[in-house]
Write an enzyme that holds these catalytic residues in place. Structure first.
Site, mmCIF file in Angstrom:
data_model
loop_
_atom_site.group_PDB
_atom_site.id
_atom_site.type_symbol
_atom_site.label_atom_id
_atom_site.label_comp_id
_atom_site.label_asym_id
_atom_site.label_seq_id
_atom_site.Cartn_x
_atom_site.Cartn_y
_atom_site.Cartn_z
ATOM 1 N N ALA A 186 0.828 -1.216 0.000
ATOM 2 C CA ALA A 186 0.000 0.000 0.000
ATOM 3 C C ALA A 186 0.854 1.254 0.000
ATOM 4 C CB ALA A 186 -0.933 -0.011 1.203
ATOM 5 N N GLY A 220 1.653 0.614 -5.125
ATOM 6 C CA GLY A 220 0.458 -0.215 -4.930
ATOM 7 C C GLY A 220 -0.815 0.615 -5.012
ATOM 8 N N PHE A 224 18.722 18.649 -7.972
ATOM 9 C CA PHE A 224 19.042 17.405 -7.279
ATOM 10 C C PHE A 224 20.293 16.821 -7.911
ATOM 11 C CE2 PHE A 224 16.295 14.409 -4.594
ATOM 12 C CZ PHE A 224 15.956 15.403 -3.695
ATOM 13 N N GLN A 280 22.116 1.264 -3.275
ATOM 14 C CA GLN A 280 22.479 2.677 -3.145
ATOM 15 C C GLN A 280 22.770 3.055 -1.698
ATOM 16 O OE1 GLN A 280 19.619 6.171 -4.082
ATOM 17 N NE2 GLN A 280 21.280 6.254 -5.576
ATOM 18 N N HIS A 339 23.211 6.319 0.494
ATOM 19 C CA HIS A 339 22.960 7.760 0.447
ATOM 20 C C HIS A 339 24.089 8.450 1.200
ATOM 21 C CE1 HIS A 339 20.987 11.632 0.714
ATOM 22 N NE2 HIS A 339 20.003 11.191 -0.033
ATOM 23 N N LEU A 381 17.544 9.694 7.240
ATOM 24 C CA LEU A 381 17.924 10.405 6.016
ATOM 25 C C LEU A 381 17.924 11.921 6.198
ATOM 26 C CD1 LEU A 381 18.484 10.118 2.929
ATOM 27 C CD2 LEU A 381 16.094 10.690 2.623
ATOM 28 N N THR A 388 17.767 14.671 3.534
ATOM 29 C CA THR A 388 17.493 14.677 2.087
ATOM 30 C C THR A 388 18.555 15.379 1.247
ATOM 31 O OG1 THR A 388 15.966 15.425 0.364
ATOM 32 C CG2 THR A 388 16.010 16.749 2.353
ATOM 33 N N GLU A 389 18.690 14.853 0.018
ATOM 34 C CA GLU A 389 19.545 15.499 -0.969
ATOM 35 C C GLU A 389 19.053 16.928 -1.237
ATOM 36 O OE1 GLU A 389 21.107 12.834 -4.012
ATOM 37 O OE2 GLU A 389 20.079 14.100 -5.463
ATOM 38 N N ARG A 394 24.728 10.196 -6.154
ATOM 39 C CA ARG A 394 24.928 9.660 -4.803
ATOM 40 C C ARG A 394 26.126 8.718 -4.690
ATOM 41 N NH1 ARG A 394 18.492 8.923 -3.461
ATOM 42 N NH2 ARG A 394 18.192 11.162 -3.257
ATOM 43 N N HIS A 410 20.365 3.059 1.348
ATOM 44 C CA HIS A 410 19.170 3.874 1.116
ATOM 45 C C HIS A 410 18.174 3.261 0.149
ATOM 46 C CE1 HIS A 410 16.714 7.399 0.864
ATOM 47 N NE2 HIS A 410 16.973 7.598 -0.400
ATOM 48 N N GLU A 442 9.696 -0.072 -5.881
ATOM 49 C CA GLU A 442 11.078 -0.402 -5.517
ATOM 50 C C GLU A 442 11.353 -1.908 -5.551
ATOM 51 O OE1 GLU A 442 12.609 1.803 -2.169
ATOM 52 O OE2 GLU A 442 14.410 0.551 -2.073
ATOM 53 N N ARG A 479 20.692 5.041 -8.873
ATOM 54 C CA ARG A 479 19.465 5.818 -9.078
ATOM 55 C C ARG A 479 19.714 7.295 -8.800
ATOM 56 N NH1 ARG A 479 15.285 7.849 -5.648
ATOM 57 N NH2 ARG A 479 16.166 6.908 -3.785
HETATM 58 C C1 FAD Z 1 13.794 8.041 4.055
HETATM 59 C C2 FAD Z 1 13.563 7.923 2.589
HETATM 60 C C3 FAD Z 1 13.381 9.061 1.817
HETATM 61 C C4 FAD Z 1 13.178 8.950 0.438
HETATM 62 N N1 FAD Z 1 13.012 10.092 -0.303
HETATM 63 C C5 FAD Z 1 12.789 9.985 -1.631
HETATM 64 C C6 FAD Z 1 12.571 11.158 -2.415
HETATM 65 O O1 FAD Z 1 12.509 12.268 -1.920
HETATM 66 N N2 FAD Z 1 12.384 10.995 -3.748
HETATM 67 C C7 FAD Z 1 12.406 9.778 -4.351
HETATM 68 O O2 FAD Z 1 12.215 9.701 -5.562
HETATM 69 N N3 FAD Z 1 12.577 8.648 -3.613
HETATM 70 C C8 FAD Z 1 12.767 8.727 -2.281
HETATM 71 N N4 FAD Z 1 12.952 7.592 -1.543
HETATM 72 C C9 FAD Z 1 12.704 6.291 -2.178
HETATM 73 C C10 FAD Z 1 11.200 6.069 -2.311
HETATM 74 O O3 FAD Z 1 10.541 6.693 -1.251
HETATM 75 C C11 FAD Z 1 10.828 4.585 -2.309
HETATM 76 O O4 FAD Z 1 11.605 3.895 -3.227
HETATM 77 C C12 FAD Z 1 9.353 4.391 -2.684
HETATM 78 O O5 FAD Z 1 8.525 5.213 -1.903
HETATM 79 C C13 FAD Z 1 8.934 2.940 -2.546
HETATM 80 O O6 FAD Z 1 7.559 2.847 -2.778
HETATM 81 P P1 FAD Z 1 6.870 1.443 -3.011
HETATM 82 O O7 FAD Z 1 5.455 1.723 -3.385
HETATM 83 O O8 FAD Z 1 7.662 0.643 -3.964
HETATM 84 O O9 FAD Z 1 6.957 0.684 -1.608
HETATM 85 P P2 FAD Z 1 6.757 1.137 -0.089
HETATM 86 O O10 FAD Z 1 6.270 2.523 0.060
HETATM 87 O O11 FAD Z 1 7.990 0.754 0.608
HETATM 88 O O12 FAD Z 1 5.561 0.202 0.376
HETATM 89 C C14 FAD Z 1 5.686 -1.199 0.486
HETATM 90 C C15 FAD Z 1 4.348 -1.773 0.873
HETATM 91 O O13 FAD Z 1 4.426 -3.190 0.803
HETATM 92 C C16 FAD Z 1 3.803 -3.757 1.927
HETATM 93 N N5 FAD Z 1 4.426 -5.065 2.188
HETATM 94 C C17 FAD Z 1 5.733 -5.399 2.153
HETATM 95 N N6 FAD Z 1 5.887 -6.710 2.425
HETATM 96 C C18 FAD Z 1 4.652 -7.212 2.629
HETATM 97 C C19 FAD Z 1 4.144 -8.502 2.958
HETATM 98 N N7 FAD Z 1 4.939 -9.556 3.150
HETATM 99 N N8 FAD Z 1 2.806 -8.642 3.078
HETATM 100 C C20 FAD Z 1 1.963 -7.582 2.923
HETATM 101 N N9 FAD Z 1 2.398 -6.353 2.622
HETATM 102 C C21 FAD Z 1 3.717 -6.176 2.464
HETATM 103 C C22 FAD Z 1 4.046 -2.752 3.059
HETATM 104 O O14 FAD Z 1 3.079 -2.897 4.056
HETATM 105 C C23 FAD Z 1 3.896 -1.427 2.287
HETATM 106 O O15 FAD Z 1 2.537 -1.064 2.235
HETATM 107 C C24 FAD Z 1 13.149 7.677 -0.168
HETATM 108 C C25 FAD Z 1 13.317 6.538 0.604
HETATM 109 C C26 FAD Z 1 13.555 6.665 1.961
HETATM 110 C C27 FAD Z 1 13.790 5.408 2.746
#
Ligand code: FAD
Length: 574
Positions: free
Chosen positions: A19, A23, A128, A241, A243, A253, A255-256, A287, A352, A376, A387
């Protein structure tokens, strides 16, 4: 005992696991196309790691002119991305993402995301790392929070069904297709089955394999391991990666965007050391370049005691810091006891982002019909070996929508799946968990987890070489042996978090082994993968993606050529 009860089986057209941004964006599109869509998440949706994203999302809106008055374009965005990737990105995938970017950001704005603004009212964009233009759209330094809340509200508005605090344990294969999954309901400890025409993995990264990480504790790579176990290969898992600027001590983190707003790095001699490593881009080099530079400064004795350098924002002024970096200021005050308005922030590199992941094509399709991946956890290879900041939020939202479109097309006319295979898998998963819970003695799960994280940081960190990696692999093998005897003290079925940690650890060990093997075999330095024993990039042998398969419980590696295009590989200079 719960294990003896008949497993509950739910039927939906479409199951989205995860979510976070990818997702939710997919679920919205699927629901709008009329598919009965459900979202499973191991935490409450707004706790997904996407909520923590700070600095912003890239799109060539061209709201802010570049250095010489030139305007941004999707081609410039694509060039920066491919160069940033050290030419490992697939250029057709990059093109899809960069062309889609402006539309993606405007659509988010129309859905309700509150972006920061320029004086003229246009969406603000900050510089950035590794980008020729100020391209990163942001909501102060809480961009992920803003976008995730927007998409969650949109999903609720569509009455999409959420199974919150359900932990997915397995994918179900039936007749050569993925037809669903099984998940533990954390509240009761019962395993449920979910039958669907298709399953989308949107489960995020696996940063918590490492001891120093900016990632949420839940980023354990479950979905990536689920795909591998279901017979889908993983791609480019060696590219992790680091950071450059995480808060010294806690690795939260910074931020950049802080450097995008003008922040500068200093070593203990008060030198702007980036002048030596990236004379043109300085602190805003990509990075991998900045993280290596900091580590080299520390190794040369020009860091501060404990291993850090300073990120100085004081010259930006109190008003600017309060307006553009309020979250960073709060983090520095709460977790380091310093106020960036008056003092520099102690920073060090930390894990990161996971560039590699589940092998998918440009439509998010895996090689297993019925199984898709986005965000991701997936590797469509838009980031290659490194990245660029701001490209991940873009990838999650852009590909979240595109994968949904592919699913809508591919599931048209498919009958509702049979539930037998899902039901029997749910029963066998329940049995497996009962056996694990039934173990009375054994290895301590948290001790193994800590050892794993330290091993990964020490042996598969920023700098790698064959001798250390081989030693690291032996350590991982010993940890796997210990894991076979693991047990949990807490036998409760209600919210048994220790049990969930155990299941996560199983996945983490598997991914660590894949990462380690992939890193050992890649005998070159490219992007984030720095081999001190092979310091040069080797396009002749390694301009290729690593594909890892699980065959008869063994990891089998093969290579696939990178899809080149507009941009010929050249040496990267910043
Ligand atoms: C601190 C931080 C700052 C960042 N800042 C930036 C930024 O400014 N700009 C940028 O481009 N990127 C940034 N990134 C990277 C970016 O935020 C992430 O790569 C991205 O948000 C990942 O989104 P996602 O939808 O793939 O997964 P996520 O948002 O990680 O969500 C994963 C989901 O999967 C679910 N899940 C996982 N395993 C299971 C399981 N076994 N069963 C049920 N559910 C499960 C979790 O509950 C969650 O809902 C940052 C990352 C971090 C850590």
């Amino acid at each position: 005992m719960a294990g003896r009860a008949e497993a509950a089986v739910h039927r939906h057209d479409m199951v989205v696991i995860g979510a976070g941004l990818s997702g939710l964006r997919a679920a919205i599109e699927l629901s709008d196309a009329g598919l009965d869509t459900t979202v499973i998440s191991k935490v409450l949706p707004l706790r997904s790691h996407s909520v923590a994203a700070q600095g912003g999302i890239n799109a060539s809106l061209g709201n802010v002119a570049g250095e010489d008055g030139a305007m941004d374009s999707w081609e410039a965005h694509a060039y920066d991305t491919v160069k940033g990737s050290d030419y490992l990105a697939d250029q057709d995938a990059v093109e899809v993402m960069c062309r889609e970017a402006p539309r993606t950001v405007i659509e988010l704005e129309h859905m309700g995301t509150v972006f920061s603004r320029l004086e003229n009212g246009y969406i603000a964009q900050r510089p950035f790392g590794g980008a020729m233009f100020p391209r990163t759209c942001y909501a102060a330094d809480r961009t992920g929070h803003n976008i995730l809340n927007t998409l969650y509200e949109q999903a609720l508005d569509r009455e999409i069904r959420f199974y919150e605090e359900y932990y997915t344990t397995a994918l179900v294969r039936d007749g050569g297709r993925c037809t669903g999954c099984t998940a533990i309901e954390l509240l009761t400890g019962r395993v449920h089955g979910f039958a669907a025409k298709a399953v989308l993995l949107a489960t995020g990264g696996f940063g918590r394999l490492y001891s120093r990480s900016t990632n949420a504790l839940i980023n354990t790579g479950d979905g990536v391991a689920l795909a591998l176990c279901a017979g889908v290969p993983l791609k480019d898992m060696e590219f992790i990666q680091f950071h450059p600027t995480t808060l010294f001590g806690t690795n939260i983190l910074i931020t950049e965007g802080a450097r995008g707003e003008g922040g500068r790095l200093y070593n203990s001699n008060n030198e702007r050391f980036m002048e030596r490593y990236a004379p043109h881009s300085l602190d805003l080099a990509p990075r991998d370049v900045v993280a290596r530079a900091i580590e080299e400064e520390i190794a040369a004795g020009r860091g501060f005691e404990g291993g850090y350098v300073y990120l100085d924002l004081t010259h930006l002024g109190a008003d600017h810091i309060r307006a553009r970096l309020p979250g960073i200021r709060q983090i520095a005050m709460d977790f380091a006891g310093i106020d960036p308005i008056t003092d520099p922030i102690p920073v060090q590199p930390g894990q990161h982002y996971s560039m590699g992941g589940i092998d998918v094509n440009n439509r998010g399709e895996t090689r297993l019909p019925g199984l898709y991946a986005a965000g991701e956890c997936a590797c469509s290879s838009v980031h290659g070996a490194n990245r660029l900041g701001g490209n991940s939020l873009l990838e999650t939202v852009a590909f979240g929508k595109l994968v949904a479109r592919a699913i809508v097309q591919n599931t048209q006319g498919l009958p509702a799946p049979a539930t037998d295979a899902v039901r029997s898998r749910a029963a066998s998963e329940q049995e497996r968990i009962d056996v694990l819970l039934g173990r009375k003695t054994g290895e301590n799960l948290f001790a193994i987890m800590d050892d794993l994280k330290d091993t990964m940081f020490e042996y598969f960190g920023i700098f790698r070489d064959e001798r250390h990696m081989k030693e690291g692999i032996s350590r991982l093998e010993r940890l796997q042996e210990r894991f076979e005897r693991v047990h949990v003290k807490n036998k409760s079925r209600v919210f048994n978090q220790a049990l969930i940690r155990l299941l996560e650890l199983e996945d983490m060990l598997l991914l660590a082994a894949v990462l380690a093997q992939s890193a050992l075999r890649r005998r070159e330095s490219r992007g984030s993968h720095t081999r001190t024993d092979f310091p040069a990039r080797d396009d002749e042998h390694f301009l290729a993606h690593t594909l890892a398969h699980l065959r008869d419980s063994a990891i089998d590696l093969e290579y696939e050529p990178v899809r080149l295009g507009m941009f010929e590989p050249t040496e990267r200079e910043y």
